[in-house]
Design an enzyme around this catalytic site. Structure first.
Site: not given
Ligand code: ADP
Length: 158
Positions: A127, A41, A17, A90
């Protein structure tokens, strides 16, 4: 002035992130990191705790703000005057999901989704993976999350 929203669950913020936030901050005048308030969630951290962790981590980025999101993404964007949505990709599973959501959002409002590719070293970070290894007491979480998040995870999971 270009304002972008980077929405997500951030439960917790990972290095993946953080890389997207840093890169987006170079592309837009302002980046708002929008912490979702998704009650379906089961979250480890409250929205307020997530805001504190993200704000502390991005303190060096002057054009990044952190906020709790409410309502539909496009409604929130109209409130903060954002025309761009930033999301990270990803893998192909992320792509399929993001393509659908981007289509929906552009049908609902005049917004553009900008997809940034995850760096190779971040492609396997999520996460949920961080929470799993954290619950096993793994000590090498600093490869995956910023130092302040390592501390918070240790406190929460011990
Ligand atoms: P959501 O539940 O909205 O997907 P996340 O916190 O899981 O929330 O992810 C938020 C954004 O960050 C999404 O666009 C996800 O694809 C991106 N993201 C999550 N992990 C990574 C990572 N390791 N590298 C790049 N982008 C990521």
């Amino acid at each position: 002035m270009s304002i972008a929203l980077f929405p997500g669950s951030f439960d917790p913020l990972t290095n993946g992130h953080l890389d997207i936030i840093r890169r987006a901050s170079k592309l837009f005048d302002t980046v708002v990191v929008g912490v979702g308030n998704n009650t379906s969630k089961k979250a480890l951290f409250t929205p307020e705790e997530k805001i504190a962790l993200i704000s502390a981590t991005v303190a060096d980025l002057n054009n990044v703000e952190v906020a709790i999101m409410h309502g539909l993404t496009v409604q929130f964007m109209s409130e903060i005057n954002a025309k761009f949505i930033v999301r990270g990709l990803r893998n192909s599973k992320d792509f399929e999901y993001e393509r659908d959501i981007a289509g929906l959002n552009s049908a609902l409002a005049d917004v553009e989704t900008i997809l940034l590719l995850a760096k190779p070293e971040n492609q396997n970070i999520s996460s949920s993976m961080v929470k799993e290894i954290g619950s096993m007491g793994a000590d090498n979480m600093s490869k995956f999350v910023p130092p302040i998040v390592v501390k918070a995870l240790k406190e929460r999971l011990e």
